[in-house]
Motif scaffolding. Structure first.
Motif, PDB file in Angstrom:
ATOM      1  N   VAL A  75      -5.218   4.848  11.205  1.00  0.00           N
ATOM      2  CA  VAL A  75      -5.159   3.402  10.959  1.00  0.00           C
ATOM      3  C   VAL A  75      -5.000   3.123   9.465  1.00  0.00           C
ATOM      4  N   LEU A  76      -5.747   3.857   8.635  1.00  0.00           N
ATOM      5  CA  LEU A  76      -5.612   3.697   7.182  1.00  0.00           C
ATOM      6  C   LEU A  76      -4.186   4.012   6.743  1.00  0.00           C
ATOM      7  N   GLY A  77      -3.601   5.048   7.348  1.00  0.00           N
ATOM      8  CA  GLY A  77      -2.214   5.420   7.053  1.00  0.00           C
ATOM      9  C   GLY A  77      -1.246   4.317   7.437  1.00  0.00           C
ATOM     10  N   ILE A  78      -1.472   3.730   8.634  1.00  0.00           N
ATOM     11  CA  ILE A  78      -0.610   2.625   9.098  1.00  0.00           C
ATOM     12  C   ILE A  78      -0.745   1.424   8.171  1.00  0.00           C
ATOM     13  N   ALA A  79      -1.986   1.147   7.732  1.00  0.00           N
ATOM     14  CA  ALA A  79      -2.216   0.006   6.825  1.00  0.00           C
ATOM     15  C   ALA A  79      -1.473   0.210   5.503  1.00  0.00           C
ATOM     16  N   VAL A  80      -1.522   1.425   4.960  1.00  0.00           N
ATOM     17  CA  VAL A  80      -0.814   1.729   3.702  1.00  0.00           C
ATOM     18  C   VAL A  80       0.699   1.594   3.905  1.00  0.00           C
ATOM     19  N   LEU A  81       1.190   2.155   5.045  1.00  0.00           N
ATOM     20  CA  LEU A  81       2.627   2.080   5.348  1.00  0.00           C
ATOM     21  C   LEU A  81       3.064   0.623   5.510  1.00  0.00           C
ATOM     22  N   THR A  82       2.219  -0.186   6.185  1.00  0.00           N
ATOM     23  CA  THR A  82       2.499  -1.623   6.353  1.00  0.00           C
ATOM     24  C   THR A  82       2.618  -2.306   4.993  1.00  0.00           C
ATOM     25  N   PHE A  83       1.668  -1.996   4.106  1.00  0.00           N
ATOM     26  CA  PHE A  83       1.672  -2.576   2.763  1.00  0.00           C
ATOM     27  C   PHE A  83       2.958  -2.217   2.003  1.00  0.00           C
ATOM     28  N   ILE A  84       3.377  -0.947   2.095  1.00  0.00           N
ATOM     29  CA  ILE A  84       4.585  -0.484   1.392  1.00  0.00           C
ATOM     30  C   ILE A  84       5.841  -1.154   1.952  1.00  0.00           C
ATOM     31  N   LEU A  85       5.952  -1.162   3.295  1.00  0.00           N
ATOM     32  CA  LEU A  85       7.147  -1.730   3.937  1.00  0.00           C
ATOM     33  C   LEU A  85       7.276  -3.222   3.669  1.00  0.00           C
ATOM     34  N   TRP A  86       6.155  -3.948   3.692  1.00  0.00           N
ATOM     35  CA  TRP A  86       6.204  -5.382   3.407  1.00  0.00           C
ATOM     36  C   TRP A  86       6.649  -5.627   1.960  1.00  0.00           C
ATOM     37  N   ASN A  87       6.185  -4.776   1.049  1.00  0.00           N
ATOM     38  CA  ASN A  87       6.587  -4.918  -0.350  1.00  0.00           C
ATOM     39  C   ASN A  87       8.075  -4.660  -0.542  1.00  0.00           C
ATOM     40  N   GLU A 110      10.581 -12.919  -0.606  1.00  0.00           N
ATOM     41  CA  GLU A 110       9.991 -13.756  -1.646  1.00  0.00           C
ATOM     42  C   GLU A 110       8.466 -13.595  -1.776  1.00  0.00           C
ATOM     43  N   HIS A 111       7.757 -13.568  -0.644  1.00  0.00           N
ATOM     44  CA  HIS A 111       6.297 -13.482  -0.690  1.00  0.00           C
ATOM     45  C   HIS A 111       5.814 -12.099  -0.241  1.00  0.00           C
ATOM     46  N   ALA A 112       6.515 -11.102  -0.646  1.00  0.00           N
ATOM     47  CA  ALA A 112       6.253  -9.746  -0.161  1.00  0.00           C
ATOM     48  C   ALA A 112       4.828  -9.288  -0.420  1.00  0.00           C
ATOM     49  N   MET A 113       4.346  -9.479  -1.666  1.00  0.00           N
ATOM     50  CA  MET A 113       3.019  -8.970  -2.027  1.00  0.00           C
ATOM     51  C   MET A 113       1.917  -9.619  -1.193  1.00  0.00           C
ATOM     52  N   THR A 114       1.971 -10.943  -1.079  1.00  0.00           N
ATOM     53  CA  THR A 114       0.956 -11.656  -0.301  1.00  0.00           C
ATOM     54  C   THR A 114       0.980 -11.219   1.156  1.00  0.00           C
ATOM     55  N   GLN A 115       2.186 -11.180   1.743  1.00  0.00           N
ATOM     56  CA  GLN A 115       2.306 -10.789   3.147  1.00  0.00           C
ATOM     57  C   GLN A 115       1.897  -9.340   3.340  1.00  0.00           C
ATOM     58  N   ALA A 116       2.191  -8.489   2.380  1.00  0.00           N
ATOM     59  CA  ALA A 116       1.830  -7.065   2.457  1.00  0.00           C
ATOM     60  C   ALA A 116       0.323  -6.904   2.509  1.00  0.00           C
ATOM     61  N   ILE A 117      -0.371  -7.628   1.620  1.00  0.00           N
ATOM     62  CA  ILE A 117      -1.840  -7.539   1.606  1.00  0.00           C
ATOM     63  C   ILE A 117      -2.416  -8.085   2.912  1.00  0.00           C
ATOM     64  N   LEU A 118      -1.912  -9.234   3.360  1.00  0.00           N
ATOM     65  CA  LEU A 118      -2.412  -9.841   4.601  1.00  0.00           C
ATOM     66  C   LEU A 118      -2.189  -8.948   5.807  1.00  0.00           C
ATOM     67  N   ALA A 119      -0.991  -8.406   5.937  1.00  0.00           N
ATOM     68  CA  ALA A 119      -0.666  -7.547   7.083  1.00  0.00           C
ATOM     69  C   ALA A 119      -1.526  -6.287   7.071  1.00  0.00           C
ATOM     70  N   ALA A 120      -1.706  -5.681   5.881  1.00  0.00           N
ATOM     71  CA  ALA A 120      -2.531  -4.467   5.772  1.00  0.00           C
ATOM     72  C   ALA A 120      -3.976  -4.775   6.159  1.00  0.00           C
ATOM     73  N   VAL A 121      -4.484  -5.922   5.694  1.00  0.00           N
ATOM     74  CA  VAL A 121      -5.851  -6.336   6.036  1.00  0.00           C
ATOM     75  C   VAL A 121      -5.985  -6.543   7.547  1.00  0.00           C
ATOM     76  N   THR A 122      -5.001  -7.196   8.154  1.00  0.00           N
ATOM     77  CA  THR A 122      -5.042  -7.478   9.603  1.00  0.00           C
ATOM     78  C   THR A 122      -5.018  -6.192  10.417  1.00  0.00           C
ATOM     79  N   VAL A 123      -4.223  -5.197   9.992  1.00  0.00           N
ATOM     80  CA  VAL A 123      -4.188  -3.889  10.671  1.00  0.00           C
ATOM     81  C   VAL A 123      -5.570  -3.242  10.625  1.00  0.00           C
ATOM     82  N   LEU A 124      -6.191  -3.292   9.453  1.00  0.00           N
ATOM     83  CA  LEU A 124      -7.521  -2.690   9.308  1.00  0.00           C
ATOM     84  C   LEU A 124      -8.552  -3.390  10.187  1.00  0.00           C
ATOM     85  N   VAL A 125      -8.396  -4.698  10.359  1.00  0.00           N
ATOM     86  CA  VAL A 125      -9.353  -5.480  11.135  1.00  0.00           C
ATOM     87  C   VAL A 125      -9.209  -5.229  12.633  1.00  0.00           C
ATOM     88  N   ILE A 126      -7.969  -5.259  13.126  1.00  0.00           N
ATOM     89  CA  ILE A 126      -7.760  -5.242  14.585  1.00  0.00           C
ATOM     90  C   ILE A 126      -7.979  -3.864  15.204  1.00  0.00           C
TER      91      ILE A 126
END
Length: 739
Positions: free
Chosen positions: A353-365, A370-386
């Motif tokens: 899951v940590l690996g998926i969260a990191v990969l999610t963060f990288i891919l979103w970036n 336009e809002h890559a960084m914000t969406q990357a952080i949000l998506a990574a956080v949501t993966v870790l939560v769910i």
């Protein structure tokens, strides 16, 4: 020197401080790394560690210290006090979680309302910061402490996911609030996610609260069994003085008084007095059993109106009740084969899951625009939560615990989870005859007299009362209300019977050979009846005076009332049935025909029974062996599923993986149905746990965003995660209400 004094011991201890399946894996690995540990297994559902270790190389205290360094603890109290302490810890934890959850809800509610509906109101961010900070830092501090302790051991668990997701969401929001210009200068809005951090912790606390309550419900059968043992007993002293002492102080040989309505404290036998005792907790029969001098009594059974003194014979762990409790504990703590696979998945789940969260963060970036960084952080956080391994970890043990508990309530004691899982696949059952299909006690079936003189039954029972022959007891029991006469010149004749004098007449009781040796006239009608009984494989006993036969008696081991119904039920389930007995061919054939078993073998030795089990296994059959005696123990140990009769020998019950307390054979089809229901529940739980993660994680990562612009809110992810654990536990509890 250490090798010379080495001694391997196997112990079970409760592990404290676990909050997810990955915790169990982490605690297990910590124990396995300790010197002298041969084998270790931690079950998250029961919270138990089963460890085998060398006492010369390590100690229980050393294992406890190792676990404490990883954020867990070991309860190493005396077994008699363990359950009570665990109950206190469970209650304290439940109340603590309840307090935390209530405060988290109270503090999170205004954050959610402002964050979702009034985000543009004056000082909105400042108000949300004030309310969310105690939720994250105070109410959620255990998640961060646990994650740090895991990190020090280079391991991860559920705390790691919670700490990372809420910590990142909270710090990200604080940064956006105080350094808003950083985002504004880049043409982006500095959104805050205080509500996500607060609500995630609130939902996880709520999930754990419901989980803790559900765990208390699953072990209710064990608590009921514990409650059958009184805390105080009345000890009778040398001068018939009475004193109240704790049950832990009772010793073998102590004389104990049991008063009307009291529970019997330990196993023993009646010394003085008589009463009726409710033994339904052992036999399932509602009718109280008469108890008088020398009769056995058992711990946990309830005395009725009378009172009596009894001598303690088995105390502490030796009592039948203590053995039942231990068997239920061991069964609920054992792992089903499917659970071993789940544990492996849980141990690698968090790193993946940590690996998926990191990969999610990288891919979103890279691809987020336009809002890559914000969406990357949000998506990574949501993966870790769910992504929660709790549902996966609870899938098997909660179902096993409820299944074993339900079995115990119905008088079916299941020693390990493997047997409960395997019983549903049984397609061949081997049944011992004596004590399993039959009562195991010879009884008088019928008596035919040539003379109705009321004196003769009294003389017959008086002769048999002095006889040492096993069949004599059957005759004595049959005539228990007859007056006993004084027999003179009694003589036991080995292999034939006995004789004695009463009022200048000699009387004989025994076999036909004894009658012929003393030239006693055989009545024709009695002879014909005796031959008929012999063809039915019944034992025939003759009674005569010095001149002629007076009566002929048929004695047989009676078939249990439950046997025909049980055999019919097993046949309807498509199971092949076999009867094995050490008895002769004629008796075996007669019993097999009466109960409806086509396949049987007579004059079978103990090793032959085990060989027959192996023969069926070689044919690809899943074999269950049902027996009650020492002679069945080898076959019981060899079978895939072993079932002992509760009224049989201690050795048979020790070897068997299941015990039918009442020796009622109809419990066997019930056990198989219970196995099917339990395994079906496990599969349902695993399906939902896997499906939940397979669907939830990709959605949390943002897989739907390119299709319809949907991004999962971290707050909703927290709610879904808590719901998954609760749904698994609730599904397991459904077993309780199934027939």
């Amino acid at each position: 020197m250490a090798l010379a004094n080495s001694k391997t011991t196997k112990e079970t201890f409760p592990v404290l401080g676990m909050s997810c399946a990955a915790c169990a894996s982490s605690a297990e690995n910590i124990i396995k790394q300790q010197e002298g540990v041969k084998e270790a297994s931690v079950n998250y559902g029961t919270g138990n560690l089963i460890v085998e270790f060398d006492t010369a190389s390590t100690s229980i205290e050393a294992l406890q210290k190792a676990l404490q360094s990883g954020g867990y603890d070991l309860l190493i109290e005396e077994e008699s006090k363990q359950q009570e302490t665990l109950e206190e810890i469970h209650q304290a934890k439940f109340h603590q979680l309840k307090t935390k959850t209530i405060w988290a809800i109270i503090l999170s509610l205004p954050v959610v309302i402002i964050g979702m509906f009034f985000m543009n109101m004056p000082y909105a961010n400042e108000i949300m910061l004030v309310f969310s900070t105690p939720v994250v830092i105070w109410l959620g501090r255990d998640f961060f402490i646990g994650a740090w302790k895991q990190a020090k051991h280079r391991t991860t668990n559920m705390d790691t996911l919670v700490a990372l997701s809420t910590g990142i969401a909270y710090l990200f929001s604080v940064f956006n609030m105080f350094f808003a210009d950083f985002w504004i200068d880049r043409g982006m809005q500095p959104h805050v996610y205080f509500e996500a951090a607060a609500v995630i912790i609130t939902f996880i606390l709520l999930g754990r609260l419901l989980e803790e309550k559900a765990k208390g419900n699953t072990s209710s059968a064990l608590k009921k069994l514990m409650g059958l043992q009184p805390k105080l007993v009345t000890l009778i002293g040398d001068n018939n003085s009475e004193s109240q002492i704790p049950i832990e102080e009772v010793k073998k040989g102590d004389r104990i008084l049991v008063k009307p309505g009291e529970q019997i404290a330990v196993d023993g036998f009646v010394l003085q007095g008589n009463s009726y005792v409710d033994e339904s907790m052992l036999s399932g029969e509602p009718i109280p059993v008469s108890k008088s001098e020398n009769d056995k009594v058992f711990a946990g059974t309830i005395n009725q109106k009378g009172s009596f003194h009894y001598q303690a014979e088995k105390v502490g762990k030796e009592t039948l009740l203590a053995q039942i409790i231990k068997m239920v504990q061991d069964a609920q703590g054992s792992k089903a084969p499917v659970q071993k696979l789940v544990d492996k998945i849980a141990s690698i789940f968090v790193p993946i899951v940590l690996g998926i969260a990191v990969l999610t963060f990288i891919l979103w970036n890279i691809l987020g625009g336009e809002h890559a960084m914000t969406q990357a952080i949000l998506a990574a956080v949501t993966v870790l939560v769910i992504a929660c391994p709790c549902a996966l970890g609870l899938a098997t043990p909660t179902a096993i615990m409820v299944g074993v508990g339900k079995g115990a309530e119905q008088g079916i004691l299941i020693k390990d989870a493997e047997s409960l899982e395997l019983a549903k696949n049984v397609n061949a059952i081997i049944l011992d005859k004596t004590g399993t299909l039959t009562e195991g006690r010879p009884k008088v079936q019928e008596i035919l007299w040539t003379n109705e003189d009321p004196l003769f039954p009294s003389i017959l029972v008086s002769l048999e009362k002095q006889s040492e022959h096993p069949l004599a007891d059957a005759v004595v029991s049959y005539f228990e209300h007859q007056e006993i006469k004084t027999i003179s010149n009694f003589e036991s004749i080995t292999g034939k019977g006995a004789k004695g004098n009463y009022e200048n007449e000699t009387y004989f009781v025994g076999n036909l050979k004894l009658m012929k040796e003393h030239q006693i006239s055989i009545d024709k009608q009695l002879h014909e009846k005796a031959n008929q009984w012999l063809q039915e494989s019944k034992t025939v006993v003759w009674f005569s005076n010095s001149k002629e036969t007076l009566a002929v008696i048929s004695i047989a081991d009676q078939i249990k009332a439950s046997t025909p119904k049980a055999i019919q039920s097993l046949k309807e389930m498509g199971i092949d049935l076999y009867m094995l007995t050490g008895d002769n061919e004629a008796t075996a054939k007669a019993i097999a025909e009466q109960v409806g078993i086509e396949n049987y073998q007579a004059e079978v030795l103990p090793q032959d029974k085990a060989a027959f089990v192996k023969k069926l296994q070689e044919q690809g059959k899943i074999v269950a062996m049902v027996g009650d005696g020492i002679n069945d123990s080898t076959a019981l140990a060899t079978a895939d599923v072993s079932i002992a009769m509760g009224k049989g020998s201690d050795i048979a019950m020790d070897v068997a993986k299941m015990t039918i307390i009442s020796s009622d054979l109809t419990k066997i089809p019930q056990a198989i149905k219970l196995s099917k229901q339990t395994v079906a529940t496990i599969k349902q739980n695993l399906f939902w746990a896997f499906i939940y993660n397979l669907i939830g994680i990709p959605i949390a990562a943002g897989i739907l965003y390119p299709i319809n612009g949907f991004l999962l809110n971290p707050m909703l992810a927290g709610a879904a995660m808590a719901l998954s654990s609760v749904s698994v536990v609730t599904n397991s509890l459904r077993l309780k209400w199934k027939k």
